[in-house]
Structure formats: structure tokens, C-alpha cells
Design an enzyme around this catalytic site. Structure first.
Site, PDB file in Angstrom:
ATOM      1  N   TYR A 151     -48.740  27.705 -51.580  1.00 20.26           N
ATOM      2  CA  TYR A 151     -47.494  26.947 -51.700  1.00 20.26           C
ATOM      3  C   TYR A 151     -47.676  25.717 -52.583  1.00 20.26           C
ATOM      4  O   TYR A 151     -48.707  25.052 -52.501  1.00 20.26           O
ATOM      5  CB  TYR A 151     -47.070  26.507 -50.297  1.00 20.26           C
ATOM      6  CG  TYR A 151     -45.824  25.682 -50.279  1.00 20.26           C
ATOM      7  CD1 TYR A 151     -44.582  26.292 -50.211  1.00 20.26           C
ATOM      8  CD2 TYR A 151     -45.874  24.291 -50.352  1.00 20.26           C
ATOM      9  CE1 TYR A 151     -43.420  25.540 -50.203  1.00 20.26           C
ATOM     10  CE2 TYR A 151     -44.716  23.537 -50.345  1.00 20.26           C
ATOM     11  CZ  TYR A 151     -43.495  24.161 -50.272  1.00 20.26           C
ATOM     12  OH  TYR A 151     -42.350  23.421 -50.270  1.00 20.26           O
ATOM     13  N   TRP A 153     -45.698  22.871 -55.792  1.00 14.96           N
ATOM     14  CA  TRP A 153     -44.694  22.552 -56.817  1.00 14.96           C
ATOM     15  C   TRP A 153     -45.184  22.795 -58.247  1.00 14.96           C
ATOM     16  O   TRP A 153     -44.446  22.556 -59.187  1.00 14.96           O
ATOM     17  CB  TRP A 153     -44.200  21.128 -56.637  1.00 14.96           C
ATOM     18  CG  TRP A 153     -42.939  21.150 -55.844  1.00 14.96           C
ATOM     19  CD1 TRP A 153     -42.826  21.465 -54.525  1.00 14.96           C
ATOM     20  CD2 TRP A 153     -41.611  20.925 -56.327  1.00 14.96           C
ATOM     21  NE1 TRP A 153     -41.506  21.441 -54.161  1.00 14.96           N
ATOM     22  CE2 TRP A 153     -40.743  21.104 -55.234  1.00 14.96           C
ATOM     23  CE3 TRP A 153     -41.071  20.578 -57.562  1.00 14.96           C
ATOM     24  CZ2 TRP A 153     -39.348  20.949 -55.347  1.00 14.96           C
ATOM     25  CZ3 TRP A 153     -39.697  20.417 -57.668  1.00 14.96           C
ATOM     26  CH2 TRP A 153     -38.854  20.611 -56.576  1.00 14.96           C
TER      27      TRP A 153
END
Ligand SMILES: Nc1nc2c(c(=O)[nH]1)N[C@H]1C(S)=C(S)[C@@H](COP(=O)(O)OP(=O)(O)OC[C@H]3O[C@@H](n4cnc5c(=O)[nH]c(N)nc54)[C@H](O)[C@@H]3O)O[C@H]1N2
Ligand SMILES: Nc1nc2c(c(=O)[nH]1)N[C@H]1C(S)=C(S)[C@@H](COP(=O)(O)OP(=O)(O)OC[C@H]3O[C@@H](n4cnc5c(=O)[nH]c(N)nc54)[C@H](O)[C@@H]3O)O[C@H]1N2
Ligand SMILES: [Mo]
Length: 855
Positions: A151, A153
Site C-alpha cells: 500500500y 501513495w
């Protein structure tokens, strides 16, 4: 990673992206010679980052300056000015392997992760090592032991999408365990479908022009858009800023901010009313208002009757028939700390004016985080303005330009995660469930394999995927069975972690437990550009390029889909850094014969992909006459150094969320079992959870200011950082502008500070039973008494001492799920203590330094 997060965009994107991938065009004829490929040594280059479309100036091949290419409002976005630092600071220079791992990968002393020395190894050797150890783990422990949810950005760009590139590699090479949901909206995205039939948090909002024309009251409830709109998932076009600026200039719209912190947004709306509830008590506050609206008969009976389900089953709770506790204003006031006249006045204001409740996500990143948004929808239903222009609720105005009208244009596709590979007895790759080699040896992926970046990557490992924020729990307790939204999930036994594009040692709650969890598996591989704490906790680190060292393409928005931007390579690749795509390509070659053919879709390089996505969008624009734009053939577009811009349509300018449902709730029924807004959910009732009932309920959080026998004194909110994107940009000189005592600042109320004997600039210890960090005191009246703020995302700096010298908030947070329903993280629920730092010597900050290298 959760891909339905970006669903609104992807529906279009996948459909378009799928077509050309099937067409069998060869890589070589995709590429036109005229495209200018090299970097501009002296001049300006157009690129984009999460924080906007950027113009970067180079001198003699060095990036020296970075600016936004356009100005949409007066609101300044400092994040846009630090590209040179992002290229040159805290970079990883070589491929590195942890000493004990290199010595014996079968017994690699995982307990030394983060403390061990590092050894520089040739890149090719590291590639062979990873291929070998991955194959070994899969053979010995099965694919459920390989975790690659990864996970994070990452960076903008549809080609160099590190996480999807990892999933693509992991799928084609045999499968892996992924994760469910995300950190952002873990609670809301699970509860909202039960309530309104869609996730809401990533859905388009009632358009801003409609709000500005019709709303009389705008409530910014637990949101800080002036900070959070500095970025977008793709790249921001700053439309959100433009509209919040217009809102400020509208003298006839009353703005109310409900937040324990008088945030940058509350300060920007200097005339706004600031209401500061006790953290994590919004549900009680809303229940109080609902009770008042009910008792006074001021609520919208017709709306409740025609558009909602189960109000009658919720009422006994609201009125206290079930528990002898009426949820009246007195009751609410005692919990949330706002006096009852103010609560009454707020409720009266909401029902008697066209009111838009704009909520952020902070309050659902808390224990029982399912409740506040469910309560908010129920309150909005009683107000009765859902589906009317400028009324109701919106859960995404603070994020990625929600509410900016969607433009009518084409959408750029992206690399996909393919599907699980198959191998013959010689270990050669022979195809996937949905793709095969044709007689010319070309790999042809069929529709199912390329249709989107959804959950296809879980095919074989579906049984083992678990909620993303349960990672440390899963690592520590393999085989444990947990509840999740009506299902049972068994944790896999993870022995191999592969992480790219995220910083889990910073983003996950309760760092000290997380460190233990990360010291369990045999192997951890990380791709990073910088020496982040996650890179330091790995066994094998590949240095990767930043987005400024490669070519790519992205849209902006995300809701607006306004521009297509060429992301052009600004500078040459740094030292030994390679693109994630290159590393996975090389891993494919080392892993199995023919694998690389499928991985690269028959040999495509970055320009082949970029052109393919662009051409598909271009073909769409040409085929559909309404999609007017200045879109040009690829070569011209690329060489021009300019974005393509689309315009919004009247339909999207006038769009009202849930407007169609309001017009005809039968024809346009919601996706809930009743087709209506569910104030009571029979589905959730059947789950029988003690921590999430069938209607909005006030639950005491595990830690909060109103509890008996508080384990610590202050409630810590770990907001999203104003001057970073999580941990990204941490190492830039922007830090010098906000750091206090060379640490992450902690906001302390002035009265609390007086009692503590602390003033702005002091070095303080923030601590609780879970851990301790050093931070710089910022004393202010812009925060409620008893509340402190320490933004998330500071690089953890405690490998040597156990105390984080850089104020990483998650050292102090709690790693339990919101509830059995959603299993979201509860970042904003934590009590802490503070004391002034007493030592003689100030501990030296090492967050941005290299780890120990072996000589
Ligand atoms: N206490 C607390 N904790 C929180 C939150 C909170 O509110 N409070 N919020 C949570 C939320 S909502 C989120 S979304 C998470 C965010 O957590 P993350 O998404 O993990 O945070 P980032 O700092 O953006 O990490 C991205 C990393 O990817 C790296 N990267 C960038 N581009 C590339 C690339 O091309 N290739 C590779 N290999 N790497 C790349 C960057 O250098 C950076 O280290 O944090 C969560 N944690
Ligand atoms: N500059 C910048 N922008 C970002 C990010 C970033 O890191 N930096 N991260 C992006 C990401 S991934 C996400 S998920 C979003 C996050 O967006 P949000 O989740 O909305 O952001 P937060 O800062 O966690 O919380 C927003 C506000 O909620 C308040 N709050 C916290 N607890 C409570 C409560 O119990 N009640 C009330 N009423 N208010 C409360 C906080 O004080 C804060 O001002 O932002 C995105 N935008
Ligand atoms: Mo997030």
C-alpha cells in the site's frame, strides 16, 4: 492496494485502456521517430506530481527550480517548489543487501532488521538473489506466504505505477497475497455501501457551481481542505482551491468549521464559526441534534418516510427506550463538550437553511469510525435536503478536487496487474488463465486479464487477502481468524514481503509493534528512491528513479479529469537508480523463461506505453464529437511541452449528488437492500457484531478525554501534514520552514502549555505506554484544550534508541481495528502525555542519514 478507491476515474480508464492492449500492434511500429526523447540540459521541462503540474528548470543538466505551470487561485502551494531536493536529497545510491541476509538467506537474523549493517552488491547479483529467494519461498511455503499488497501513495504517472507494476510481476510469476481497502477511508468505504449503496468517499460530489449558487450554510466538518487539497491521487489541477476561494468570497454563505483544531482551513475562513468538539465524539453530537429535531418536530418527516428505511427501528435508541438514555442535547453536550444551546442553534441553522455538510475523513479514522458518517447521513436525512441543489452531505470535497465538475474528455489508461501465471515442469512461463502465446511467440492477453486493475491479482490468493491496516496483526498472528463485513478471514503465514511505493514503517499504527511484526518474515524486499525507515527495515533495497528521471503521462483532477499532462524526464537517472519497470523486467528474466514477454507485453518500453494510452484517448476524442479538445497527435503533444485541457459540460456543472434518487426513489433506487437510505441495516443486524450495531450508535472509543481512568492526559490527533504528502517531501528544505527544534512540531493549547511549563521552540517528549517521540512544541490557541496535534508522516528515527527522535506520530497510535465491520485504522484515537525534554544533550537527528554500511 485498493483500486476501487479511484473507481470513478477507472471505469472509463479501464474500458479505454483495454482495447489497444488486445490489438496485437507490435512494439516497434507503435513508436514514431519524431518524438523528442532526451532530457533538456538547459531549459524548462513540463512534468507533474501529486502536488500539481510543474515546470522544472535545469541548468547544465541539474534541476535548479520548480514552479506550478498555472495559477488557479491565490492559495499558495509550497509543495510545488522543492523538486530539486526531491531529486538530490537522502537518495539511495547503490543496490544494497543487509549483511546477515547476504551471509545466509536461509537464516538471515531478521531480528537485526533496521540495526544491521548494509553491503553494496552489484545490481545483477541482487536480481538473482531476489528471484531465487522468491522462488524458494513459494516452493516451500506456498503463494500465501508472499505478501505484496504494498500500500502507498507512490508517484503520479500511469506507466511507472510502481504498485501495479509489482502486482503485475507477482501475478505473472505465480500469485501473491494482497490487501483489502485502504488507510484513508477504511471505515467509511465499508459502512457507506450498507447505508447509501455506494462508497461515497470517492464519488463525485454535488458540483461546486451548484453549491455556490444554492447553499446558504456550508459546514466543514472534520476536514482541512486548505491542506489536503494541495495534492491529488493523479496530479492536482487545484480546482478545489479555486472553489474554496470562491466560497470565501461569497458573503451570503455562512461557513461553520467543526474540528478540535482551528486548522489552516478554519483560519482561512476567518469569519467562520469554529466549533471544537472533544475528539471522536461527533456521533454523540449529531445524535443530540437528531434528538432535538425529532422532539421539536422540526425534522423532515416526508423525507424520512419516502427516502429512508428503518427510522422507526432507530428511534427507540435515539429516545432512550432501549437503554434508558435519551440521546438528548444535555447528554450530547456532556460527551462532546459543546454547550447545548450551541448544539440547538446549529441544528436550527441546518434545518432552516440550505445546508451542505462537507465532511473529511479524519473522524472515521478513529475507534468506531463507522459511526460518524452513518450518523451524518442520518442527520442529513432528518434535515431533508439530500438530493437538493446545495443540500445534504458530501464526503469528498476536501480530497482530490471533489465537486470540481467532471470534464468531457478522454481518459488516459494505465498499466494493469495482469493475471496469475502458469509454468510447465521445466519452470518456464507458459501463459496465464487469460493469456497465451500465439504461434509467433507473441503473448496475447485476453480481455479478462487486462480489464482493469481491480482484484484480479488476488485470483489464487483471494482467501488470504486481509484488510490493509491489519498488516502487523497478520504478520504476528498467522492463522488467526477475524471478522470482516459479515465474512471470516484467516490470516496467511507471511514469510516474504515485497514493498514498493509506500512507507509502512511510517504509515502504520503503533510503530513498536509494527517493528516486531516486520522482524518476523524471512525476506523483505523494498524499492525506494530514499533511505526511508521502510528502506532501512528491508533486506534488499533497490534504488529507484524518482518520477523526474523517467517519462510518463497522467491526468489531473481526479474528479475533474481536466488535463492530460506529459510527464517528461527532467534529469538523467540518479547514480545506480533504475525504474521500477526495469527492475521487474530484469526480475522476470531471472525468474523464468518467457516471463518477460508477458510482463513487457512483447517488449514495450515507457514510450510505447505512453503512446498507446495517449493514442487510445485520442481515438476516443475523435470518435465522439462532443469531446471537443485541442488534442493533437501524440508526437506533437509530446514535443509541445503543454497539457491537453478539457472543458466541463453543462450537465456536470449542474450535477447534484443523489438528485436522481430524490426525483424518483423507485426508478433510481439506491444499491442498498431496501433501495433507500438505510438508517437501520438488517444486513448488519444479522452480522451480530457487538462493536457495530444495526443503526448509528455512540460507542466510547478505547481512549478519549471523557473516559474514566485515562491512561494519559491529552488526545493526540495525527492529521495529514500540511507541508508534505505523508512522508513524501520530508527531506526537502521545506522542512526548515515548519520544523521546531529541528523536529516535527506538536501543537499544544496555550493553557496546557502553561501548566506543562512549555513554550514554543522547546524540545518535548510525547509519550504513552506504546512509545515515545521527541517533538518541537508549538503553543497556540488554535487547538482545543486537552488536544494536541502531531501530523503523521515524519520519518521514524528510533532504530538505535527506541525513542523516535523525529516525532513520528504512529509510535503513539493504537493498532486495533475500527470494528469487526470495517477493520479500518484508528489513527486519530490516542491519548498521550507530554513533558519538556530534560537531557543535557540534544539527541542528534538521524532520520535523513544513511544507515550503517559495511566496510
Ligand atoms: N497516524 C496516522 N497515520 C496515518 C494516517 C493518519 O491520518 N494518521 N493516514 C493514513 C493514510 S490515509 C495514508 S494514505 C497513509 C499514507 O502512507 P504512504 O502512502 O505509505 O505514505 P507516502 O509517504 O506517500 O509513501 C510513499 C512512498 O513511496 C515512495 N515512492 C514514490 N514514488 C515511487 C516510485 O515510483 N517507486 C517506488 N518504488 N517508490 C516510490 C516515496 O519515496 C515514499 O517513501 O498513511 C496512513 N497513516
Ligand atoms: N497536504 C496534504 N494533503 C493530503 C495528504 C497529505 O498527506 N498532505 N493526504 C491525502 C490523503 S491520502 C488523505 S486520505 C486525505 C485525508 O483527509 P482527512 O482524513 O480529511 O485529513 P485529516 O488531516 O486526517 O483530518 C481532517 C481534519 O479532521 C480533524 N479531526 C480529527 N479527528 C476529528 C474528530 O474526531 N472530530 C472532528 N470533528 N474532526 C476531527 C482533524 O483535526 C483535521 O483537521 O488527505 C489527502 N491530502
Ligand atoms: Mo489516505
Amino acid at each position: 492496494m485498493n483500486e476501487n478507491r479511484r473507481d470513478f476515474l477507472k471505469k472509463g480508464a479501464t474500458a479505454i485502456a483495454a482495447t489497444p492492449l488486445l490489438s496485437g500492434v507490435t512494439a516497434s511500429n507503435l513508436f514514431a521517430d519524431e518524438v523528442k526523447k532526451g532530457v533538456v540540459k538547459n531549459g524548462e521541462t513540463l512534468t507533474a506530481a501529486h502536488w500539481g503540474m510543474l515546470k522544472v528548470t535545469t541548468k547544465n543538466g541539474i534541476a535548479v527550480k520548480s514552479e506550478p505551470i498555472q495559477k488557479t487561485s491565490e492559495i499558495y502551494n509550497p509543495l510545488q517548489h522543492y523538486t530539486p531536493d526531491m531529486i538530490y536529497k537522502s537518495r539511495i545510491k547503490h543496490t544494497m543487501v543487509r549483511k546477515s541476509y547476504l551471509e545466509n538467506p536461509d537464516s538471515p537474523k531478521p531480528e537485526l532488521r533496521g540495526i544491521d549493517e548494509w553491503v553494496e552488491v552489484p545490481y545483477e547479483e541482487a536480481i538473482k538473489l531476489v528471484a531465487k529467494e522468491l522462488k524458494k519461498t513459494r516452493a516451500q511455503k506456498g503463494l500465501q506466504s508472499v505478501f505484496a499488497g504494498s500500500y502507498g501513495w507512490k508517484s503520479s504517472g500511469n506507466v511507472h505505477n510502481s504498485i501495479i507494476l509489482l502486482h503485475r510481476f507477482m501475478n505473472l510469476s505465480g500469485g501473491f497475497v494482497g490487501s483489502l481497502g485502504d488507510y484513508s477511508t477504511g471505515a467509511s468505504q465499508i459502512i457507506m455501501p450498507h447505508v447509501v449503496g455506494s462508497i461515497e468517499v470517492y464519488e463525485q460530489q454535488t458540483s461546486w457551481p451548484v453549491v455556490l449558487e444554492n447553499s446558504k450554510v456550508v459546514v466543514i466538518w472534520g476536514a482541512n481542505p486548505l491542506a489536503t487539497l494541495r495534492i491529488a491521487w493523479t496530479a492536482t489541477d487545484e480546482q478545489g482551491f479555486k472553489y474554496f476561494e470562491e466560497l470565501k468570497n461569497k458573503k451570503d454563505i455562512k461557513v461553520i468549521v467543526i474540528d478540535p483544531i482551528r486548522s489552516e482551513t478554519a483560519q482561512y475562513f476567518d469569519k467562520a464559526q469554529w466549533i471544537a468538539p472533544v475528539p471522536n465524539t461527533d456521533t454523540a453530537m449529531m445524535l443530540g441534534m437528531m434528538h432535538y429535531l425529532y422532539e421539536s418536530g422540526k425534522y423532515d418527516k416526508e423525507f424520512i418516510e419516502n427516502y429512508t428505511y428503518g427510522f422507526d427501528k432507530f428511534l427507540p435508541y435515539l429516545l432512550g427506550k432501549t437503554d434508558n438514555t435519551p440521546k438528548n442535547l444535555e447528554w450530547a453536550s456532556k460527551i462532546c463538550g459543546i454547550d447545548k444551546d450551541t448544539l440547538k442553534e446549529l441544528a436550527d441553522t441546518f434545518v432552516s437553511n440550505r445546508t451542505m455538510l462537507m465532511s473529511g475523513w479524519g473522524m472515521q479514522r478513529a475507534h468506531h469510525g463507522e459511526q460518524p458518517h452513518w450518523a451524518m447521513v442520518t442527520l442529513a436525512a432528518m434535515i431533508g435536503q439530500i438530493g437538493l441543489p446545495g443540500g445534504g452531505f458530501g464526503l469528498s470535497y476536501h480530497y482530490s478536487n471533489g465537486g470540481a465538475p467532471t470534464c468531457k474528455g478522454a481518459v488516459i489508461g494505465g498499466v494493469n496487474s495482469a493475471s496469475v501465471g502458469k509454468f510447465n515442469e521445466k519452470g518456464e512461463f507458459i501463459g496465464t488463465d487469460t493469456g497465451e502465446f500465439d504461434k509467433h511467440g507473441r503473448f496475447v492477453a485476453k480481455a479478462a486479464a487486462v480489464a482493469g486493475t481491480g482484484q484480479s491479482w488476488l485470483q489464487k490468493a483471494t482467501d488470504y487477502a486481509f484488510p490493509v491496516a491489519r498488516i502487523a496483526d497478520a504478520l504476528l498472528h498467522p492463522g488467526k481468524v477475524i471478522d470482516h463485513d459479515g465474512k471470516k478471514i484467516t490470516y496467511p503465514d507471511i514469510d516474504f514481503i515485497y514493498w514498493v511505493g509506500g512507507n509502512p514503517l511510517v504509515h502504520h499504527q503503533d510503530t513498536n509493534t509494527n517493528l516486531k511484526a516486520w522482524r518476523k518474515p524471512r525476506t523483505v524486499v523494498v524499492h525506494e528512491a530514499y533511505w526511508t525507515p521502510t528502506a532501512k527495515m528491508a533486506d534488499i533495497v533497490f534504488p529507484v528513479t524518482t518520477e523526474y528521471e523517467r517519462n510518463d503521462i497522467t491526468m489531473t483532477g481526479d474528479y475533474s479529469n481536466m488535463n492530460i499532462v506529459p510527464m517528461k524526464q527532467v534529469v538523467e537517472k540518479y547514480r545506480e537508480a533504475k525504474d521500477d519497470y526495469q527492475i521487474f523486467t530484469d526480475l522476470c528474466k531471472a525468474y523464468a523463461k518467457n516471463l518477460v514477454v508477458a510482463y513487457t507485453d512483447n517488449g514495450k518500453d515507457e514510450f510505447d506505453w505512453i503512446k498507446e494510452y495517449y493514442d487510445a484517448a485520442y481515438a476516443q476524442v475523435k470518435a465522439i464529437p462532443e469531446l471537443v479538445s485541442d488534442m493533437k497527435p501524440f508526437e506533437e503533444f509530446w514535443n509541445e511541452n503543454k497539457p491537453v485541457t478539457f472543458a466541463s459540460s453543462q450537465d456536470s456543472d449542474n450535477w447534484v449528488r443523489l438528485g436522481e434518487f430524490r426525483e424518483d426513489p423507485v426508478l433510481n433506487a439506491l444499491g442498498t437492500p431496501s433501495g433507500l437510505i438505510e438508517i437501520y441495516s438488517d444486513t448488519i443486524e444479522k452480522m451480530g457484531y457487538d462493536d457495530c450495531k444495526a443503526h448509528p450508535t455512540w460507542f466510547e472509543p478505547i481512549e478519549w478525554l471523557g473516559m474514566k481512568d485515562k491512561p494519559a492526559k491529552y488526545h493526540m490527533i495525527s492529521s495529514h501534514p500540511t507541508d508534505r504528502l505523508h512522508s513524501q517531501l520530508s527531506q526537502t528544505s521545506l522542512r526548515e520552514k515548519y520544523a521546531i527544534a529541528n523536529r516535527e512540531p506538536v501543537w499544544i493549547n496555550e493553557n496546557d502549555a502553561k501548566e506543562l511549563g512549555v513554550k514554543t521552540g522547546d524540545l518535548v517528549c510525547v509519550f504513552n505506554a506504546r512509545g515515545e517521540v521527541l517533538a518541537g512544541a508549538y503553543v497556540t490557541k488554535n487547538i482545543k484544550e486537552g488536544v494536541v496535534k502531531l501530523a503523521e508522516g515524519a520519518w521514524y528515527d528510533g532504530f538505535d534508541s527506541g525513542i523516535c527522535k523525529n516525532g513520528s506520530a504512529n509510535v503513539l497510535t493504537i493498532d486495533i481495528p475500527t470494528s469487526k465491520l470495517a477493520n479500518g485504522n484508528i489513527s486519530h484515537t490516542a491519548l498521550v502525555n507530554i513533558r519538556k525534554y530534560q537531557g543535557d544533550e540534544t539527541p542528534k537527528l538521524t532520520a535523513f542519514s544513511e544507515p550503517k554500511f559495511s566496510k
